[in-house]
Design a protein around this motif. Structure first.
Motif, PDB file in Angstrom:
ATOM      1  N   GLY A   1      19.927  -1.673  -5.877  1.00 27.40           N
ATOM      2  CA  GLY A   1      20.444  -2.368  -4.869  1.00 27.40           C
ATOM      3  C   GLY A   1      19.569  -3.123  -3.860  1.00 27.40           C
ATOM      4  N   ASP A   2      18.268  -2.501  -3.955  1.00 25.31           N
ATOM      5  CA  ASP A   2      17.344  -3.170  -3.119  1.00 25.31           C
ATOM      6  C   ASP A   2      16.634  -4.181  -3.778  1.00 25.31           C
ATOM      7  N   ARG A   3      16.905  -5.239  -3.152  1.00 29.33           N
ATOM      8  CA  ARG A   3      16.369  -6.699  -3.703  1.00 29.33           C
ATOM      9  C   ARG A   3      14.926  -6.734  -3.419  1.00 29.33           C
ATOM     10  N   MET A   4      14.414  -6.004  -2.381  1.00 34.81           N
ATOM     11  CA  MET A   4      13.026  -6.089  -2.266  1.00 34.81           C
ATOM     12  C   MET A   4      12.175  -5.719  -3.269  1.00 34.81           C
ATOM     13  N   LEU A   5      12.718  -4.738  -4.272  1.00 32.41           N
ATOM     14  CA  LEU A   5      11.824  -4.183  -5.330  1.00 32.41           C
ATOM     15  C   LEU A   5      11.783  -5.176  -6.591  1.00 32.41           C
ATOM     16  N   HIS A   6      12.739  -6.342  -6.426  1.00 31.65           N
ATOM     17  CA  HIS A   6      12.612  -7.163  -7.305  1.00 31.65           C
ATOM     18  C   HIS A   6      11.631  -8.543  -6.930  1.00 31.65           C
ATOM     19  N   ARG A   7      11.092  -8.322  -5.724  1.00 34.41           N
ATOM     20  CA  ARG A   7      10.036  -9.374  -5.265  1.00 34.41           C
ATOM     21  C   ARG A   7       8.678  -8.747  -5.383  1.00 34.41           C
ATOM     22  N   VAL A   8       7.887  -9.637  -5.866  1.00 30.58           N
ATOM     23  CA  VAL A   8       6.432  -9.547  -6.019  1.00 30.58           C
ATOM     24  C   VAL A   8       5.564 -10.389  -5.394  1.00 30.58           C
ATOM     25  N   VAL A   9       4.494 -10.091  -4.431  1.00 32.35           N
ATOM     26  CA  VAL A   9       3.915 -11.292  -3.772  1.00 32.35           C
ATOM     27  C   VAL A   9       2.444 -10.707  -3.746  1.00 32.35           C
ATOM     28  N   GLU A  10       1.484 -11.601  -4.411  1.00 33.37           N
ATOM     29  CA  GLU A  10       0.084 -11.245  -4.619  1.00 33.37           C
ATOM     30  C   GLU A  10      -0.723 -12.120  -3.808  1.00 33.37           C
ATOM     31  N   SER A  11      -1.871 -11.693  -3.263  1.00 30.55           N
ATOM     32  CA  SER A  11      -2.766 -12.787  -2.750  1.00 30.55           C
ATOM     33  C   SER A  11      -3.990 -13.272  -3.953  1.00 30.55           C
ATOM     34  N   LEU A  12      -4.373 -14.334  -3.930  1.00 27.65           N
ATOM     35  CA  LEU A  12      -5.627 -14.715  -4.882  1.00 27.65           C
ATOM     36  C   LEU A  12      -6.665 -14.510  -4.171  1.00 27.65           C
ATOM     37  N   PRO A  13      -7.759 -13.813  -4.889  1.00 29.58           N
ATOM     38  CA  PRO A  13      -8.796 -13.537  -4.338  1.00 29.58           C
ATOM     39  C   PRO A  13      -9.932 -14.868  -3.980  1.00 29.58           C
ATOM     40  N   TYR A  14     -10.051 -15.207  -2.712  1.00 25.34           N
ATOM     41  CA  TYR A  14     -10.938 -16.304  -2.439  1.00 25.34           C
ATOM     42  C   TYR A  14     -12.258 -15.723  -1.991  1.00 25.34           C
ATOM     43  N   ARG A  15     -13.280 -16.753  -2.204  1.00 22.05           N
ATOM     44  CA  ARG A  15     -14.804 -16.034  -1.576  1.00 22.05           C
ATOM     45  C   ARG A  15     -15.366 -17.075  -0.926  1.00 22.05           C
ATOM     46  N   SER A  16     -16.036 -17.137   0.078  1.00 22.15           N
ATOM     47  CA  SER A  16     -16.934 -18.141   0.499  1.00 22.15           C
ATOM     48  C   SER A  16     -17.896 -18.804  -0.359  1.00 22.15           C
ATOM     49  N   CYS A  17     -17.853 -20.204  -0.129  1.00 24.07           N
ATOM     50  CA  CYS A  17     -19.018 -20.724  -0.869  1.00 24.07           C
ATOM     51  C   CYS A  17     -20.236 -20.699  -0.016  1.00 24.07           C
ATOM     52  N   PRO A  18     -21.355 -20.217  -0.899  1.00 25.80           N
ATOM     53  CA  PRO A  18     -22.615 -19.874  -0.236  1.00 25.80           C
ATOM     54  C   PRO A  18     -23.460 -21.330   0.407  1.00 25.80           C
ATOM     55  N   GLY A  19     -22.694 -22.452  -0.183  1.00 23.60           N
ATOM     56  CA  GLY A  19     -23.478 -23.716   0.636  1.00 23.60           C
ATOM     57  C   GLY A  19     -22.867 -24.034   1.779  1.00 23.60           C
TER      58      GLY A  19
END
Length: 174
Positions: free
Chosen positions: A101-119
């Motif tokens: 009954g907990d709808r939050m178990l059906h939600r998935v949120v992931e962050s994409l791994p960004y990096r800093s540009c060396p330039g």
């Protein structure tokens, strides 16, 4: 005539009832919840584009980082997102989503791994090494790795300088 054979065959076997700790095995190719591997994602948003019910979306909060959002209750498990993902970042779980009954178990949120540009220091989402190795072979050449760490602006600058200094101009004699 065929039904009698089936009935007689079933009468020869003893009845079997599955117990709670003996679940039905999932068949080959079963489509459970969509699984996401952030290191393989390039943020192309193809999965969100082909998702007809809108179960997959991307969300940018203040520009960075980019979040991949999946809501299993909206998903029809059609597999278009998995089929169209160019890097193989999406796949299906081999089990059904949890019934709750907990709808939050059906939600998935992931962050994409960004990096800093060396330039220049801008945040950049580099291509996964697996995708590059399919294109350039394994091990990856150092120039390819160096260019992959750069943002598009710095990459254009470096590439144009390489072309500029590698081209030799010859005067044609009359």
């Amino acid at each position: 005539m065929g039904i009698l054979k089936i009935i007689l065959r079933n009468l020869e076997h003893k009845p079997r009832t599955r117990r709670i700790n003996d679940p039905v095995p999932y068949p080959e190719g079963y489509r459970g919840m969509v699984q996401y591997e952030a290191p393989k994602c390039i943020g192309c948003k193809t999965c969100a584009y082909v998702c007809a019910p809108g179960a997959i979306s991307f969300d940018e909060e203040g520009g960075r980082p980019l979040h991949w959002r999946y809501f299993a209750e909206q998903c029809t498990f059609c597999g278009r997102c998995v089929d169209y993902c160019p890097t193989g970042a999406l796949g299906f779980a081999r089990a059904a989503p949890v019934v709750t009954g907990d709808r939050m178990l059906h939600r998935v949120v992931e962050s994409l791994p960004y990096r800093s540009c060396p330039g220049c220091g801008r945040q950049v989402l580099p291509l996964p090494d697996g995708m590059l190795s399919r294109q350039y072979g394994d091990p990856l050449p150092e120039p390819v790795l160096r260019l992959n760490r750069l943002c598009p602006r710095c990459r254009r600058k470096v590439t144009s300088e390489q072309v500029k200094y590698s081209t030799t101009w010859k005067k044609e004699s009359p």
